[in-house]
Write a protein that holds these residues in place. Structure first.
Motif, PDB file in Angstrom:
ATOM      1  N   ALA A  17      -4.677  16.564  -2.709  1.00  0.00           N
ATOM      2  CA  ALA A  17      -4.238  15.408  -1.926  1.00  0.00           C
ATOM      3  C   ALA A  17      -2.714  15.371  -1.896  1.00  0.00           C
ATOM      4  O   ALA A  17      -2.042  15.754  -2.864  1.00  0.00           O
ATOM      5  CB  ALA A  17      -4.787  14.129  -2.545  1.00  0.00           C
ATOM      6  N   PRO A  18      -2.133  14.921  -0.779  1.00  0.00           N
ATOM      7  CA  PRO A  18      -0.670  14.845  -0.700  1.00  0.00           C
ATOM      8  C   PRO A  18      -0.124  13.821  -1.689  1.00  0.00           C
ATOM      9  O   PRO A  18      -0.741  12.794  -1.941  1.00  0.00           O
ATOM     10  CB  PRO A  18      -0.429  14.388   0.749  1.00  0.00           C
ATOM     11  N   ARG A  19       1.028  14.130  -2.277  1.00  0.00           N
ATOM     12  CA  ARG A  19       1.649  13.200  -3.216  1.00  0.00           C
ATOM     13  C   ARG A  19       2.277  12.048  -2.461  1.00  0.00           C
ATOM     14  O   ARG A  19       2.819  12.213  -1.378  1.00  0.00           O
ATOM     15  CB  ARG A  19       2.693  13.925  -4.066  1.00  0.00           C
ATOM     16  N   ARG A  20       2.211  10.866  -3.058  1.00  0.00           N
ATOM     17  CA  ARG A  20       2.810   9.683  -2.468  1.00  0.00           C
ATOM     18  C   ARG A  20       4.327   9.703  -2.682  1.00  0.00           C
ATOM     19  O   ARG A  20       4.849  10.467  -3.501  1.00  0.00           O
ATOM     20  CB  ARG A  20       2.233   8.422  -3.110  1.00  0.00           C
ATOM     21  N   THR A  21       5.011   8.814  -1.974  1.00  0.00           N
ATOM     22  CA  THR A  21       6.436   8.636  -2.203  1.00  0.00           C
ATOM     23  C   THR A  21       6.674   8.184  -3.648  1.00  0.00           C
ATOM     24  O   THR A  21       7.567   8.673  -4.340  1.00  0.00           O
ATOM     25  CB  THR A  21       7.002   7.585  -1.228  1.00  0.00           C
ATOM     26  N   VAL A  22       5.847   7.235  -4.094  1.00  0.00           N
ATOM     27  CA  VAL A  22       5.867   6.786  -5.488  1.00  0.00           C
ATOM     28  C   VAL A  22       4.425   6.728  -5.971  1.00  0.00           C
ATOM     29  O   VAL A  22       3.630   5.926  -5.464  1.00  0.00           O
ATOM     30  CB  VAL A  22       6.524   5.398  -5.644  1.00  0.00           C
ATOM     31  N   GLU A  23       4.099   7.576  -6.934  1.00  0.00           N
ATOM     32  CA  GLU A  23       2.739   7.591  -7.462  1.00  0.00           C
ATOM     33  C   GLU A  23       2.505   6.373  -8.363  1.00  0.00           C
ATOM     34  O   GLU A  23       3.386   5.979  -9.137  1.00  0.00           O
ATOM     35  CB  GLU A  23       2.497   8.860  -8.284  1.00  0.00           C
ATOM     36  N   ALA A  60       2.168  -2.668 -14.997  1.00  0.00           N
ATOM     37  CA  ALA A  60       3.209  -3.592 -14.535  1.00  0.00           C
ATOM     38  C   ALA A  60       2.538  -4.611 -13.619  1.00  0.00           C
ATOM     39  O   ALA A  60       2.448  -4.415 -12.406  1.00  0.00           O
ATOM     40  CB  ALA A  60       4.309  -2.843 -13.796  1.00  0.00           C
ATOM     41  N   VAL A  61       2.040  -5.684 -14.224  1.00  0.00           N
ATOM     42  CA  VAL A  61       1.258  -6.674 -13.484  1.00  0.00           C
ATOM     43  C   VAL A  61       2.148  -7.837 -13.068  1.00  0.00           C
ATOM     44  O   VAL A  61       2.864  -8.416 -13.883  1.00  0.00           O
ATOM     45  CB  VAL A  61       0.075  -7.178 -14.330  1.00  0.00           C
ATOM     46  N   VAL A  62       2.096  -8.145 -11.777  1.00  0.00           N
ATOM     47  CA  VAL A  62       2.833  -9.268 -11.208  1.00  0.00           C
ATOM     48  C   VAL A  62       1.859 -10.169 -10.467  1.00  0.00           C
ATOM     49  O   VAL A  62       0.726  -9.769 -10.168  1.00  0.00           O
ATOM     50  CB  VAL A  62       3.932  -8.777 -10.240  1.00  0.00           C
ATOM     51  N   GLN A  63       2.296 -11.393 -10.171  1.00  0.00           N
ATOM     52  CA  GLN A  63       1.521 -12.286  -9.322  1.00  0.00           C
ATOM     53  C   GLN A  63       2.315 -12.556  -8.052  1.00  0.00           C
ATOM     54  O   GLN A  63       3.515 -12.848  -8.105  1.00  0.00           O
ATOM     55  CB  GLN A  63       1.199 -13.595 -10.047  1.00  0.00           C
ATOM     56  N   GLY A 100       4.005   4.454   1.376  1.00  0.00           N
ATOM     57  CA  GLY A 100       3.471   5.538   0.551  1.00  0.00           C
ATOM     58  C   GLY A 100       3.612   5.285  -0.931  1.00  0.00           C
ATOM     59  O   GLY A 100       3.796   6.221  -1.726  1.00  0.00           O
ATOM     60  N   ILE A 101       3.509   4.012  -1.335  1.00  0.00           N
ATOM     61  CA  ILE A 101       3.658   3.630  -2.742  1.00  0.00           C
ATOM     62  C   ILE A 101       2.301   3.228  -3.304  1.00  0.00           C
ATOM     63  O   ILE A 101       1.598   2.399  -2.723  1.00  0.00           O
ATOM     64  CB  ILE A 101       4.654   2.455  -2.879  1.00  0.00           C
ATOM     65  N   GLY A 102       1.933   3.793  -4.436  1.00  0.00           N
ATOM     66  CA  GLY A 102       0.647   3.488  -5.065  1.00  0.00           C
ATOM     67  C   GLY A 102       0.654   2.112  -5.708  1.00  0.00           C
ATOM     68  O   GLY A 102       1.701   1.592  -6.100  1.00  0.00           O
ATOM     69  N   SER A 137      -0.823  -4.714  -9.562  1.00  0.00           N
ATOM     70  CA  SER A 137      -0.231  -3.767 -10.509  1.00  0.00           C
ATOM     71  C   SER A 137       0.665  -2.798  -9.756  1.00  0.00           C
ATOM     72  O   SER A 137       0.200  -2.073  -8.861  1.00  0.00           O
ATOM     73  CB  SER A 137      -1.326  -3.005 -11.260  1.00  0.00           C
ATOM     74  N   LEU A 138       1.940  -2.785 -10.102  1.00  0.00           N
ATOM     75  CA  LEU A 138       2.915  -1.889  -9.491  1.00  0.00           C
ATOM     76  C   LEU A 138       2.987  -0.580 -10.279  1.00  0.00           C
ATOM     77  O   LEU A 138       2.573  -0.510 -11.434  1.00  0.00           O
ATOM     78  CB  LEU A 138       4.285  -2.562  -9.473  1.00  0.00           C
ATOM     79  N   PRO A 139       3.536   0.470  -9.674  1.00  0.00           N
ATOM     80  CA  PRO A 139       3.632   1.752 -10.397  1.00  0.00           C
ATOM     81  C   PRO A 139       4.444   1.607 -11.684  1.00  0.00           C
ATOM     82  O   PRO A 139       5.487   0.950 -11.703  1.00  0.00           O
ATOM     83  CB  PRO A 139       4.360   2.665  -9.401  1.00  0.00           C
TER      84      PRO A 139
END
Length: 369
Positions: free
Chosen positions: A3-9, A291-294, A309-311, A345-347
C-alpha cells in the motif's frame, strides 16, 4: 502489492523497525541457531529483564494481552458469581476477559478530563459480589492507583492493572506493573513495546500467583514433573523469537517513550484551542501510546486529515457498555458516551518529525464545519 505510504503515517512500524534492522537480524539468527522456539533462554531472559523494568519480582510471558488478563483473573480465583469493576472506556478485551472466566463486568464511567476510570464511581459500584477492580491505563497514562488502592483495600478487593497501553508509564513514581496485585501487558506490534506478532505478559510481585499463572498457561503442568498436569490449564506461551525481539526493543523503550512525549508536547503547543488533548494528571508520567484529543466535529476533522494523507484513529467510538456483546451488563454512562462522539487519535510514534507534527496541526486547524 504494498500500500502507498501516507504523508503522515498514524503508526510507522516500518520506520521504527528500519532503525533496528541490524539488531533484529542478530536476534533472529541467535534464536534460529539455538533451536529453542517456544520457551528457552530468550524467554527467561526477557521475563527477568521486563520484571526488573517494571519494578516487580516476577514476569510470565504469555501469548497475548487478553490471555494475560484472563490468566490473572483465573489465578486470583475470580469466576462465576463474582463481579469485576471495569471502566467502560477500554478496548473490549478487558470486558471479554471478565466474561471468559465466568464473572460479570460492572461498567463504570470515567473522569471527563483524563477519560480514565473514576475512583469515586468505582467505589460507588462496589457490591457484596465485587471481587476485583481492573484499572485500565489508557492512552499511555496510568489510572489513579493510590485512590483505587484505597477503594480496593477498604472493600478487600483485588486491584488488577490492564497495562496494555502503558509500558514504562508511572503514577506517583510507581511504574505500571508494580502498582496492583498483577498487571497484564500486551506486546501487539503497535504497542510502545511491540513484538513482531502477538505476545503478552503477566507481571506481579506475588510469587504464588506467578507460579499459578505459569502453570495455568502451560497446560496446567507441574513445575517439577512435565508429565503431570495438576490443573486444567491452557496453551498460552511467549515464543522465543518474540522474546528476542522484545529484548532488543526494551533496551530502547525509554528513549522511544521520550520521543513520544516530545511529539505530544508539540501537539499541545500548536493545535488549535478547540482541539483539546486529554489531561495528564499531576502525579502521572504517561508514555503517550496514543495522542487522543476531543474535537467538536470529528467528521470534518477526519475529512481534512484524509484529504492531506494523514492517518488517524478513534479509541474508542463505541464504549463497552454500549457494545451488543455486553448489552446484558450495559447501563447509561454519560461521560464516556459523550466523549465517544468527540475523541480522535492523531499520529504519534517515535519517528515523527517537526514538519509532520506541524502539518497535522495545520490540517486540523484548517478543518471546515
Amino acid at each position: 502489492m504494498t500500500a502507498p505510504r501516507r504523508t503522515v503515517e498514524f503508526l510507522d512500524l516500518v520506520g521504527q523497525h528500519d532503525r533496528l534492522h541490524d539488531q533484529l537480524d542478530v536476534a533472529w539468527k541467535a534464536v534460529l541457531a539455538s533451536g529453542y522456539f517456544v520457551g528457552g533462554p530468550e524467554v527467561a531472559a526477557f521475563e527477568a529483564e521486563f520484571a526488573a523494568y517494571c519494578g516487580a519480582a516476577h514476569c510470565v510471558g504469555v501469548a497475548n494481552g487478553t490471555d494475560a488478563l484472563e490468566l490473572i483473573l483465573t489465578g486470583l480465583g475470580i469466576g462465576p458469581g463474582d463481579e469485576v469493576i471495569v471502566p467502560a472506556n477500554t478496548f473490549v478485551a478487558t470486558a471479554e476477559a471478565v466474561c471468559t472466566v465466568g464473572a460479570r463486568p460492572r461498567f463504570v464511567d470515567v473522569a471527563p478530563d483524563t477519560l480514565l476510570i473514576d475512583p469515586d464511581l468505582a467505589a460507588a459500584a462496589v457490591t457484596p459480589r465485587t471481587a476485583a477492580i481492573i484499572a485500565v491505563h489508557l492512552f499511555g497514562q496510568m489510572a489513579d492507583m493510590p485512590a483505587l488502592r484505597a477503594v480496593a483495600d477498604r472493600h478487600g478487593l483485588a486491584l488488577v492493572e490492564d497495562a496494555a497501553q502503558a509500558h514504562g508509564a508511572r503514577f506517583a513514581g510507581v511504574r505500571a506493573g508494580s502498582a496492583g496485585a498483577a498487571a497484564a501487558f500486551s506486546f501487539y506490534p503497535g504497542k510502545n513495546l511491540g513484538a513482531l506478532g502477538d505476545g503478552g505478559a503477566v507481571v506481579t510481585g506475588d510469587p504464588a500467583l506467578a507460579s499459578r499463572i505459569r502453570r495455568l498457561a502451560d497446560h496446567g503442568r507441574s513445575p517439577v514433573d512435565r508429565h503431570r498436569h495438576e490443573v486444567s490449564g491452557r496453551n498460552s506461551r511467549l515464543d522465543s523469537l518474540q522474546a528476542a525481539v522484545l529484548r532488543v526493543k526494551l533496551s530502547g523503550l525509554d528513549d522511544a517513550n521520550r520521543a513520544r512525549a516530545a511529539v505530544m508536547r508539540r501537539y499541545r503547543t500548536n493545535l488549535p484551542v478547540w482541539c483539546v488533548p486529554v489531561t495528564v494528571a499531576p502525579a502521572a508520567q504517561p508514555v503517550h501510546h496514543l495522542a487522543v484529543v476531543q474535537v467538536p466535529d470529528r467528521a470534518a476533522v477526519t475529512a481534512a486529515l484524509d484529504a492531506a494523507g494523514i492517518g488517524w484513529g478513534v479509541h474508542y467510538p463505541v464504549p463497552c457498555n454500549r457494545q451488543p456483546a455486553f448489552a446484558t451488563y450495559g447501563e447509561r454512562l454519560p461521560v464516556v458516551e459523550a466523549a465517544a462522539d468527540r475523541i480522535l487519535s492523531l499520529p504519534i510514534h517515535p519517528t515523527l518529525d517537526h514538519f509532520q507534527i506541524d502539518l497535522v496541526c495545520d490540517t486540523v486547524r484548517g478543518a471546515q464545519w
